[in-house]
Design a protein around this motif. Sequence first.
Motif, PDB file in Angstrom:
ATOM      1  N   THR A 153      14.367  23.958  61.163  1.00  0.00           N
ATOM      2  CA  THR A 153      13.420  23.303  60.265  1.00  0.00           C
ATOM      3  C   THR A 153      13.898  23.392  58.822  1.00  0.00           C
ATOM      4  O   THR A 153      13.916  22.396  58.082  1.00  0.00           O
ATOM      5  CB  THR A 153      12.032  23.944  60.383  1.00  0.00           C
ATOM      6  N   LEU A 154      14.292  24.584  58.409  1.00  0.00           N
ATOM      7  CA  LEU A 154      14.749  24.778  57.028  1.00  0.00           C
ATOM      8  C   LEU A 154      16.123  24.161  56.803  1.00  0.00           C
ATOM      9  O   LEU A 154      16.445  23.763  55.682  1.00  0.00           O
ATOM     10  CB  LEU A 154      14.770  26.273  56.689  1.00  0.00           C
ATOM     11  N   GLY A 155      16.918  24.072  57.849  1.00  0.00           N
ATOM     12  CA  GLY A 155      18.245  23.486  57.709  1.00  0.00           C
ATOM     13  C   GLY A 155      18.217  21.975  57.568  1.00  0.00           C
ATOM     14  O   GLY A 155      19.164  21.382  57.055  1.00  0.00           O
ATOM     15  N   ARG A 156      17.140  21.347  58.034  1.00  0.00           N
ATOM     16  CA  ARG A 156      17.054  19.890  57.958  1.00  0.00           C
ATOM     17  C   ARG A 156      16.623  19.379  56.588  1.00  0.00           C
ATOM     18  O   ARG A 156      16.881  18.236  56.239  1.00  0.00           O
ATOM     19  CB  ARG A 156      16.061  19.371  59.006  1.00  0.00           C
ATOM     20  N   VAL A 157      15.964  20.206  55.812  1.00  0.00           N
ATOM     21  CA  VAL A 157      15.440  19.756  54.527  1.00  0.00           C
ATOM     22  C   VAL A 157      16.553  19.779  53.484  1.00  0.00           C
ATOM     23  O   VAL A 157      17.540  20.514  53.601  1.00  0.00           O
ATOM     24  CB  VAL A 157      14.263  20.656  54.093  1.00  0.00           C
TER      25      VAL A 157
END
Length: 283
Positions: A153-157
């Motif tokens: 999730t954090l890697g996609r932003v």
Amino acid sequence: MISAAVRPRGPYSLRTTLRHGSDATRSVIDGVLVTALASGGAGRAWQQADGVVQLRAPSEAGVDELRFVLAIDDDHSEFVRRFARDPLLGEMLRRERGLRPLRTATVAQALLRAVCGQLIQASRARQIERTVIRSLTPQLTGTKLHAPPACETLGRVSPAELRRLGLGMRRGASLVRVCRSLELERLRSLPGDASAERLLRERGLGPWSVGVVFLEGLGRYDRGLVADLGLVKLLSALRGRWVEGWETAELLEPYGEWAGLASVYLLQAFAKGLVPLPKTAAA
């Protein structure tokens, strides 16, 4: 829902452990924890008068997750015994020996908390963390809680999006880069200092950030919160001069493999006025 009645190993106070425990993923009301689980759904926990902790979760995996988050099985009796007469920790241990650091459901959330907390006021850091989680993860049906963030999730932003949510560009870039290059949950299975060495190779992560990840994400007590502002203030009061962040490593060195847990107890003791200070500092 699956129920489990667990007697914690060693001294344990859920109410003390849950103090200031509410965030975007969990709430604490009258000593009862309600938390979103990485394994799905929500869990609940409370402690009975006889010390037994009651757990409720949608699955066995959820019960195991609650046990980890609450540190129920991580007996710190040795820490209490070894430092019962410590000049800095003794009084705190006599009063609140059941305190254990509350953990995050995912290592990614602990990393987010560490990055948000770099060089800014704690209240502002928690506000940014809440904003990021509420913006990026789904809300649990029937609650105000959001799912704990996963590494993916954090890697996609993008860092630009994180900046819009309040996180500085450099810190946001560090967070995204780490989440894209590491499988953070696997750090829990790495032996010895391998996890710390791997994290310290990343730009933007220092000893304090690693200490936060160890305590709250990995559930380990052997890495202290070096350079924590509260510890800087404590050591400055003890030495009668303003100290540099790196000097707090000297404050934590006597606690050895318990340096992380000692960090938490020292911060609480200092905040409560339980650390004996030189008269000039106390004045």
